[in-house]
Scaffold this active site. Structure first.
Site, PDB file in Angstrom:
ATOM      1  N   CYS A  54       0.826  -1.214   0.000  1.00 54.60           N
ATOM      2  CA  CYS A  54       0.000   0.000   0.000  1.00 54.60           C
ATOM      3  C   CYS A  54       0.858   1.261   0.000  1.00 54.60           C
ATOM      4  CB  CYS A  54      -0.952  -0.002   1.193  1.00 54.60           C
ATOM      5  SG  CYS A  54      -0.076   0.029   2.762  1.00 54.60           S
ATOM      6  N   ASP A  83       2.272   2.628   2.574  1.00 51.83           N
ATOM      7  CA  ASP A  83       2.206   3.384   3.830  1.00 51.83           C
ATOM      8  C   ASP A  83       3.499   3.236   4.625  1.00 51.83           C
ATOM      9  OD1 ASP A  83      -0.276   4.034   3.054  1.00 51.83           O
ATOM     10  OD2 ASP A  83      -1.339   2.804   4.502  1.00 51.83           O
ATOM     11  N   CYS A 126      -3.077   5.067   5.922  1.00 50.65           N
ATOM     12  CA  CYS A 126      -4.531   5.050   5.988  1.00 50.65           C
ATOM     13  C   CYS A 126      -5.012   5.320   7.409  1.00 50.65           C
ATOM     14  CB  CYS A 126      -5.013   3.674   5.540  1.00 50.65           C
ATOM     15  SG  CYS A 126      -4.578   2.397   6.724  1.00 50.65           S
ATOM     16  N   CYS A 165      -2.450  -3.363   8.545  1.00 49.07           N
ATOM     17  CA  CYS A 165      -2.085  -2.033   9.061  1.00 49.07           C
ATOM     18  C   CYS A 165      -1.551  -2.140  10.492  1.00 49.07           C
ATOM     19  CB  CYS A 165      -3.274  -1.088   9.019  1.00 49.07           C
ATOM     20  SG  CYS A 165      -4.177  -1.161   7.465  1.00 49.07           S
TER      21      CYS A 165
HETATM   22 FE1  FES Z   1      -1.567   0.206   4.317  1.00 52.33          FE
HETATM   23 FE2  FES Z   1      -3.316   0.627   6.097  1.00 52.33          FE
HETATM   24  S1  FES Z   1      -3.676   0.444   3.973  1.00 52.33           S
HETATM   25  S2  FES Z   1      -1.222   0.489   6.385  1.00 52.33           S
END
Ligand code: FES
Length: 129
Positions: A33, A35, A58, A102
């Site tokens: 993702c 992140d 997110c 996450c």
């Molecule tokens: Fe990647 Fe939440 S969508 S950490």
């Protein structure tokens, strides 16, 4: 899709920010993702006396960062190392299955910060001897 607890931590994150003279810093990212999360710790007498996080991610990543800092604050390093991804999700009263990854970031960043602290302390000891 999120519990009230997740929403509350997302809207009102605890311990957000940076510690400029941190004793340990851990950064992890999720390649899927994109992140990223960084956790900063201050350690005194083997206890985490202060902890902060910076997260680009997110809503669940922000809520899990906030929760992991609450769980780890005041704990010994050994206790904090035992905090698992599941503990973070449980403390938030659950995460949707698609968002479980996450909570991995939060626990992994905390563990990375402790490892960084341990590495630095070992290096300091080696310099002194
Ligand atoms: Fe990647 Fe939440 S969508 S950490």
């Amino acid at each position: 899709m999120y519990t009230d607890k997740v929403m509350e931590h997302f809207r009102n994150p605890r311990n957000m920010g940076e510690i400029s003279d941190a004793d340990g810093i851990g950064t992890v990212g999720n390649p899927v993702c994109g992140d990223m999360m960084t956790i900063y710790i201050k350690v005194k007498d083997n206890n985490i006396t202060d902890i902060k996080f910076k997260t680009f991610g997110c809503g669940a990543a922000i809520a899990t960062s906030s929760m992991v800092t609450e769980l780890a604050k005041g704990k010994t390093l050994e206790e904090a190392l035992k905090i698992t991804r599941g503990d973070v999700a449980d403390a938030l009263e659950g995460l949707p299955p698609i968002k479980m990854h996450c909570s991995n970031l939060a626990a992994d960043a905390l563990h990375a910060a402790i490892e960084d602290y341990n590495k630095k302390r070992k290096a300091e000891k080696e310099v002194k001897t």
